[in-house]
Design a protein around this motif. Structure first.
Motif, PDB file in Angstrom:
ATOM      1  N   GLU A   1       0.793  -1.042  -0.126  1.00 49.77           N
ATOM      2  CA  GLU A   1      -0.154  -0.080  -0.101  1.00 49.77           C
ATOM      3  C   GLU A   1       0.903   1.241  -0.070  1.00 49.77           C
ATOM      4  OE1 GLU A   1      -2.707   0.136   3.109  1.00 49.77           O
ATOM      5  OE2 GLU A   1      -3.881   1.817   2.317  1.00 49.77           O
ATOM      6  N   ASN A   2       1.860   1.403   0.892  1.00 49.66           N
ATOM      7  CA  ASN A   2       2.711   2.347   0.969  1.00 49.66           C
ATOM      8  C   ASN A   2       3.585   2.757  -0.264  1.00 49.66           C
ATOM      9  OD1 ASN A   2       1.965   2.951   3.598  1.00 49.66           O
ATOM     10  ND2 ASN A   2       3.541   1.931   4.668  1.00 49.66           N
ATOM     11  N   TYR A   3       3.900   1.665  -1.070  1.00 45.28           N
ATOM     12  CA  TYR A   3       4.978   1.853  -2.122  1.00 45.28           C
ATOM     13  C   TYR A   3       4.274   2.032  -3.146  1.00 45.28           C
ATOM     14  CZ  TYR A   3       8.615   0.738   1.142  1.00 45.28           C
ATOM     15  OH  TYR A   3       9.466   0.524   2.046  1.00 45.28           O
ATOM     16  N   THR A   4       2.857   2.257  -3.465  1.00 44.24           N
ATOM     17  CA  THR A   4       2.134   2.452  -4.424  1.00 44.24           C
ATOM     18  C   THR A   4       1.561   3.695  -4.366  1.00 44.24           C
ATOM     19  OG1 THR A   4       0.258   1.221  -3.705  1.00 44.24           O
ATOM     20  CG2 THR A   4       1.766   0.148  -5.263  1.00 44.24           C
TER      21      THR A   4
ATOM     22  N   GLU B   1       7.853   8.292  -6.530  1.00 46.37           N
ATOM     23  CA  GLU B   1       9.020   8.229  -6.073  1.00 46.37           C
ATOM     24  C   GLU B   1       9.138   6.642  -5.131  1.00 46.37           C
ATOM     25  OE1 GLU B   1      11.869   9.520  -6.101  1.00 46.37           O
ATOM     26  OE2 GLU B   1      11.306  11.138  -7.559  1.00 46.37           O
ATOM     27  N   GLN B   2       8.060   6.587  -4.315  1.00 42.44           N
ATOM     28  CA  GLN B   2       8.218   5.166  -3.683  1.00 42.44           C
ATOM     29  C   GLN B   2       7.965   4.080  -4.558  1.00 42.44           C
ATOM     30  OE1 GLN B   2       4.555   6.313  -1.252  1.00 42.44           O
ATOM     31  NE2 GLN B   2       5.820   6.765   0.300  1.00 42.44           N
ATOM     32  N   VAL B   3       7.354   4.182  -5.770  1.00 41.11           N
ATOM     33  CA  VAL B   3       7.206   3.158  -6.727  1.00 41.11           C
ATOM     34  C   VAL B   3       8.617   2.932  -6.896  1.00 41.11           C
ATOM     35  CG1 VAL B   3       6.466   2.414  -8.830  1.00 41.11           C
ATOM     36  CG2 VAL B   3       4.783   3.271  -7.294  1.00 41.11           C
ATOM     37  N   LYS B   4       9.328   3.874  -7.405  1.00 42.03           N
ATOM     38  CA  LYS B   4      10.815   3.839  -7.966  1.00 42.03           C
ATOM     39  C   LYS B   4      11.697   3.225  -7.041  1.00 42.03           C
ATOM     40  CE  LYS B   4      14.639   6.628  -9.721  1.00 42.03           C
ATOM     41  NZ  LYS B   4      15.418   6.453  -8.549  1.00 42.03           N
ATOM     42  N   GLU B   5      11.587   3.688  -5.820  1.00 44.52           N
ATOM     43  CA  GLU B   5      12.250   3.054  -4.671  1.00 44.52           C
ATOM     44  C   GLU B   5      11.972   1.468  -4.778  1.00 44.52           C
ATOM     45  OE1 GLU B   5      12.946   3.113  -0.076  1.00 44.52           O
ATOM     46  OE2 GLU B   5      11.647   4.599  -1.002  1.00 44.52           O
ATOM     47  N   MET B   6      10.911   1.047  -4.510  1.00 42.62           N
ATOM     48  CA  MET B   6      10.687  -0.329  -4.703  1.00 42.62           C
ATOM     49  C   MET B   6      10.930  -1.094  -5.734  1.00 42.62           C
ATOM     50  SD  MET B   6       7.269  -2.287  -4.328  1.00 42.62           S
ATOM     51  CE  MET B   6       6.759  -2.205  -6.001  1.00 42.62           C
TER      52      MET B   6
END
Length: 346
Positions: free
Chosen positions: A26-29, A33-38
């Motif tokens: 949930e957090n990484y979508t 920027e969070q998507v890229k990190e994941m």
């Protein structure tokens, strides 16, 4: 030291770990920027399932290379004192005998505990021998938790990413490998400039770098010839992702969801091979998803499935492209040997 857990403790651990994984999804979508990190993380652990990637990422965000205690020991290294293990899911196969007792209840006896009576029942057809696959949480460690020097990390992942941006020749090799991969998949590749007006009708706008025709009788991808070679590689993988993931036009996915998946796949694969398309990928994802707001109201499970599909596709792509790179290197070595022995003219 490993401490065996009671059934209650084990289930509590499974519940806590699974809940954390869902929260991470949930957090990484929620933002590009969070998507890229994941996705950076996924590119390093493409051989793992998305479920395990999320578990590793949640427990140790800076993980670089994972191995079991025994794996490190076999390589001649040891886990540092006081380090806490990372938990991942691993398949476990068990064989057992099954039969119904006099009360009609199903009885399961592990094969290792079956006596002559049970085996005789199986021969008579009154018991059935079955093999079942289960998944259990097992402890692993990151290389940074051991005394393994950085230079030896590749021992844990022989097909490690290479920095193709450091050498134009390597970019050229990757370009050839991805073109051969497209051809092997029986998909035709064209430059946008060479397409017919009928094909060009598929284009959405002049700024578009390429397109594909998933679901059509004629499977093609097209890429602008004016792009730099490294950008062509990223676009090629993006369009191939559409081909792999979006053949069904009635799957219920919206255009932003399709573009989100295709760009994520391209980013993961490119990152694996050392092409960092992060800046473009972030802008692209931001544009299509309104900085992640598009997915805010999607169920967590649905977002998880979308990312899981990206992981599976990226893993397949990485393996296929790696095969083409290995074939290139083998051919180059063969030609070099022929030149050395005078069997091939310069």
């Amino acid at each position: 030291m490993y401490k065996k857990r009671s059934t209650k403790e084990l289930w509590e651990e499974v519940k806590a770990t699974t809940e954390k994984m869902v929260k991470d999804v949930e957090n990484y979508t929620r933002s590009p920027e969070q998507v890229k990190e994941m996705l950076d993380f996924m590119s390093r652990f493409h051989q793992y399932s998305f479920r395990n990637q999320a578990l590793i990422r949640g427990q140790r965000p800076g993980a670089t290379a994972i191995g079991s205690f025994k794996k490190f020991k076999d390589l001649g290294y040891s886990v540092q004192k006081g380090e806490k293990s990372i938990r991942v899911w691993a398949p476990s196969t068990t064989t057992e005998y099954q039969f119904r007792n006099e009360a009609g209840m199903l009885v399961r006896i592990p094969a290792g505990q079956a006596d002559a009576r049970i085996k005789a029942m199986a021969q008579e057809g009154r018991a059935e021998k079955k093999t079942r696959e289960r998944f259990r949480l097992v402890p692993v460690f990151d290389a940074t938790q051991t005394n393994m020097p950085v230079k030896d990390y590749p021992k844990l992942y022989p097909n490690r990413p290479m920095d193709y941006t450091a050498d134009p020749k390597l970019v050229e090799q990757l370009a050839v490998a991805t073109k051969q991969w497209v051809k092997k998949e029986q998909i035709e590749e064209y430059t946008v400039e060479d397409l017919t007006q009928s094909d060009l009708a598929q284009f959405k706008d002049e700024g578009q770098k390429g397109f594909s025709l998933p679901g059509a009788a004629r499977q093609i991808i097209a890429i602008r010839d004016s792009l730099p070679e490294s950008d062509k590689i990223a676009v090629r993988i993006h369009e191939m992702a559409h081909n792999a993931l979006h053949q069904d036009s009635q799957d219920g996915k919206t255009t932003p969801e399709r573009e989100f998946q295709a760009e994520m796949t391209s980013y993961v694969v490119c990152k694996h091979f050392g092409l960092d398309t992060g800046e473009n990928a972030t802008k692209y994802i931001a544009g299509w998803t309104k900085n992640g707001e598009t997915f805010e109201f999607l169920p967590v499970q649905e977002r998880g499935k979308m990312l899981g599909d990206v992981q599976k596709t990226a893993k397949t792509f990485i393996n296929s492209i790696s095969e083409q790179l290995e074939a290139q290197r083998s051919q180059s070595q063969t030609r070099a040997k022929k030149r050395e022995t005078g069997l091939e003219l310069e």
